[in-house]
Every structure is written in C-alpha cells, then in structure tokens.
Design a protein around this motif. Structure first.
Motif, mmCIF file in Angstrom:
data_model
loop_
_atom_site.group_PDB
_atom_site.id
_atom_site.type_symbol
_atom_site.label_atom_id
_atom_site.label_comp_id
_atom_site.label_asym_id
_atom_site.label_seq_id
_atom_site.Cartn_x
_atom_site.Cartn_y
_atom_site.Cartn_z
ATOM 1 N N THR A 149 -6.145 -6.165 -2.774
ATOM 2 C CA THR A 149 -5.187 -7.229 -3.061
ATOM 3 C C THR A 149 -3.982 -7.072 -2.131
ATOM 4 O OG1 THR A 149 -3.849 -5.997 -4.636
ATOM 5 C CG2 THR A 149 -5.849 -7.047 -5.498
ATOM 6 N N ALA A 166 -1.117 -6.511 -3.039
ATOM 7 C CA ALA A 166 -0.182 -5.521 -3.584
ATOM 8 C C ALA A 166 -0.591 -4.075 -3.343
ATOM 9 C CB ALA A 166 -0.005 -5.773 -5.081
ATOM 10 N N ASP A 167 -1.873 -3.838 -3.088
ATOM 11 C CA ASP A 167 -2.250 -2.417 -2.997
ATOM 12 C C ASP A 167 -2.694 -1.997 -1.591
ATOM 13 O OD1 ASP A 167 -4.736 -3.519 -2.885
ATOM 14 O OD2 ASP A 167 -5.443 -2.706 -4.798
ATOM 15 N N ARG A 168 -1.974 -2.531 -0.612
ATOM 16 C CA ARG A 168 -2.231 -2.117 0.768
ATOM 17 C C ARG A 168 -1.462 -0.846 1.099
ATOM 18 N NH1 ARG A 168 -2.653 -6.766 4.720
ATOM 19 N NH2 ARG A 168 -4.093 -8.156 3.707
ATOM 20 N N GLU A 169 -1.898 -0.238 2.175
ATOM 21 C CA GLU A 169 -1.163 0.901 2.724
ATOM 22 C C GLU A 169 -0.036 0.331 3.575
ATOM 23 O OE1 GLU A 169 -2.123 4.341 3.067
ATOM 24 O OE2 GLU A 169 -3.779 4.079 1.640
ATOM 25 N N ASP A 186 7.472 2.285 0.077
ATOM 26 C CA ASP A 186 6.019 2.276 0.061
ATOM 27 C C ASP A 186 5.534 0.882 -0.381
ATOM 28 O OD1 ASP A 186 3.597 4.428 -0.174
ATOM 29 O OD2 ASP A 186 3.318 2.691 -1.485
ATOM 30 N N TRP A 187 4.531 0.376 0.330
ATOM 31 C CA TRP A 187 4.019 -0.986 0.071
ATOM 32 C C TRP A 187 3.764 -1.209 -1.422
ATOM 33 C CZ3 TRP A 187 2.783 -4.556 4.129
ATOM 34 C CH2 TRP A 187 2.199 -5.742 3.677
ATOM 35 N N ARG A 188 3.140 -0.216 -2.058
ATOM 36 C CA ARG A 188 2.725 -0.391 -3.471
ATOM 37 C C ARG A 188 3.894 -0.291 -4.445
ATOM 38 N NH1 ARG A 188 -2.279 3.567 -2.234
ATOM 39 N NH2 ARG A 188 -3.391 2.067 -0.965
ATOM 40 N N GLU A 189 5.008 0.220 -3.956
ATOM 41 C CA GLU A 189 6.180 0.361 -4.841
ATOM 42 C C GLU A 189 7.168 -0.786 -4.662
ATOM 43 O OE1 GLU A 189 6.081 2.588 -7.142
ATOM 44 O OE2 GLU A 189 4.198 3.283 -6.252
ATOM 45 N N LYS A 240 8.048 -3.635 -5.772
ATOM 46 C CA LYS A 240 7.735 -4.508 -6.910
ATOM 47 C C LYS A 240 8.982 -5.188 -7.470
ATOM 48 C CE LYS A 240 3.948 -1.683 -8.553
ATOM 49 N NZ LYS A 240 3.643 -0.565 -9.440
#
Ligand code: PLP
Length: 301
Positions: free
Chosen positions: A1, A3-6, A17-20, A22
């Motif tokens: 998705t 949202a959960d890329r590196e 960090d990409w995933r953080e 938010k």
C-alpha cells in the motif's frame, strides 16, 4: 500500500520514516478539504534527478495556501530544499512529488484557536501516468456530467484538496464509461479542463486553450505557451465549445502527471485523423527533451 513503503517523508521540517508519517482520524483537512497540494516531477537527467520547474510549483503552493487563508510556516527556500531532499534521501532517479499543506488534528472547525498548519513532502517512483502507449496513440475522453467549479464555489486557482472531489467524480464517470479521462465544462457550458489537466486544441495551425476563468493555472500549460512561441505557433486563450473540440485538427492535455498527452477521441467523435497530430508531437518531443535535460533553452527550469 502507499502507507507501508520503505523510505522517508519530509514532515514539518524533519525526515521521518515513511510508515510513521501518519495523521489522526480527526485531521481537519480530512473532514473539510481545507488544504492544498502540488504535483511535481523529477526526471532522470545527466545531472542526476532534476525537479522540473520546482520554483513555479512552490510559488503556486504558496498562492494556493494564500487563497485558502492558510499560512505556510516555512520559507519557500525551505520548501524547495524539502522537495530536493525528498528525492535525494530516497535515492530516486525519477519521481512524483507530493507536497501538501494541511490543518492537523489540533482543532476542529475554523473557529478553533489552536489550528495548526502542517506541511509534508512525499516522493516516490512513478511510471507513465496512462501508460507508454497513450503518449503516442492518444486517449479517449468524454464530456463529464459534472461541471467545473463556478468561480465562486471553491477556488480553482488554488490547487486545493477539496476541489478534487469534483475531479474524482468526473474521472470515475469517465473510467466507468470506458474512457481514460474526463473533459469538464464550466458553469456556462464552455470547455474548462480535464480532471487534472489543461486542454489545448489545434485548428489550422493555431493553438487554442480556455482562458483561466475556471481552470488551474497549469505550469505545463505555461511551458507549452513558451514552446509554441519558440516554434512560431500562435496560442489563443479563448472560450471553447465542446463541438470545437470535435472538429479540431488535434487536441491534447497538459499536466505534470499527464505531461503532453494526445486526445484521439471525445464523446465517440474522432479528433482529426484519430492519431497524435504533428503539432502535438512536436510540442511533446520538446517537452520530454526539456524535462530530461536535453535542451539548452530555459536552463532556469
Ligand atoms: N488542472 C487541474 C485541475 C490540475 O489538477 C492540474 C494538475 O496539477 C492541471 C490542470 C495541470 O497543471 P500543471 O501543468 O501545473 O500540473
């Protein structure tokens, strides 16, 4: 998705960090659409990844925020650097960039005195918007049943989040009917623009494009103005009717995402010979050469 890329996203002055990266469900902009953004692109050139017309995109982001009454808490220089960093720190050779200015979850409604403007820049690798083939073959579009914004309903000189609900409805309708894009008419029934593109038509060697009354002041549109002048073609900004598009020799969309994209059909009517026209091809070639750093003109871009 998505949202959960590196990777890393620039958020409020820091690389996170990409995933953080938010936001909360009570984010103001998520509810009311009060926010603005840009679509920017970096291309692979001999000098490395080069962001095309970065300053113009940053300037437009500030104009958009101004129209919405939002104050960006960073300087233009900081925002330019943020965009460069978003590409460099993610080791991207070519990228789509999405800077966005939004109200966070500090307060609800415009009366809250603790509203806070946040800014983020994400960048990721991006293939051709409508596929490689579309660039030469052209696309099929339909006139939308949705109207482009009346000049006094949402502000279309702002690239505002809320404006894109209209665009998404038009695009969905077009896709559902087997077309690749929508053509939106303005409040009086004249041609305005695509869901995220400006439009040009060519007739007897002259280019025509709608005045900016109800469309975005596109940076690619402006690029085409310069190229057309360099090639000795006249460009006229005027009201255009949909049947003028039906009988045009050529038609094409312009946009950071769409680049220079031939239109081969509108509402089932073939435009010109139904293939990419010669002037479209000439301008498209110049465009790709320019963004890929193969032209000497306009080094400031
Ligand atoms: N019109 C709309 C509604 C858009 O969203 C866009 C894309 O940003 C454009 C036109 C083309 O503008 P630009 O060439 O600056 O990408």
């Amino acid at each position: 998705t998505m949202a959960d890329r590196e990777g890393l996203i620039w958020l409020d002055g820091e690389m996170v960090d990409w995933r953080e990266a938010k936001v909360h469900v009570l984010t103001h902009t998520l509810h009311y659409g009060m926010g603005c953004f840009e679509g920017v692109r970096a291309y692979e050139t001999d000098r490395g990844a080069a962001i095309f017309r970065l300053q113009e995109h940053t300037d437009r982001l500030y104009r958009s925020a101004h129209i919405l009454g939002m104050e960006i808490p960073f300087s233009k220089e900081e925002l330019n650097q943020a965009q460069k960093d978003a590409v460099a720190k993610n080791n991207l050779k070519q990228a789509y960039l999405r800077p966005m200015v939004f109200f966070g979850s500090e307060g609800m409604g415009l009366r809250a005195d603790n509203l806070k403007v946040h800014v983020m820049v994400a960048a990721w690798e991006w293939p051709a918007y409508m596929g490689e083939e579309a660039k030469t073959k052209g696309i099929r579009i339909r006139t939308s049943s949705y109207t482009r914004h009346h000049v006094n309903i949402t502000m279309c000189k702002a690239k505002a989040n809320g404006n894109y609900m209209n665009s998404m409805l038009a695009l969905r309708e077009a896709l559902d009917s087997g077309c690749e894009e929508a053509l939106l008419l303005d409040n009086e029934g004249y041609v305005a623009e695509g869901s995220g593109e400006n439009i040009f038509i060519v007739r007897d060697g002259v280019l025509y494009t709608p005045e900016l009354t109800s469309c975005l002041d596109g940076i690619t549109r402006n690029t085409i103005f310069k190229f057309a002048a360099d090639l000795g073609y006249q460009v006229k900004e005027k009201r255009i009717t949909r049947d003028e598009v039906y009988v045009a020799d050529e038609a094409f969309f312009t946009g950071t995402a769409a680049e220079v994209l031939p239109i081969r059909e509108l509402d089932g009517r073939k435009i010109g010979t139904g293939v990419r026209g010669p002037i479209t091809e000439q301008l498209q070639t110049m465009y790709f050469d320019q963004v890929m750093g193969k032209r000497e003109a306009y080094p400031e871009w």
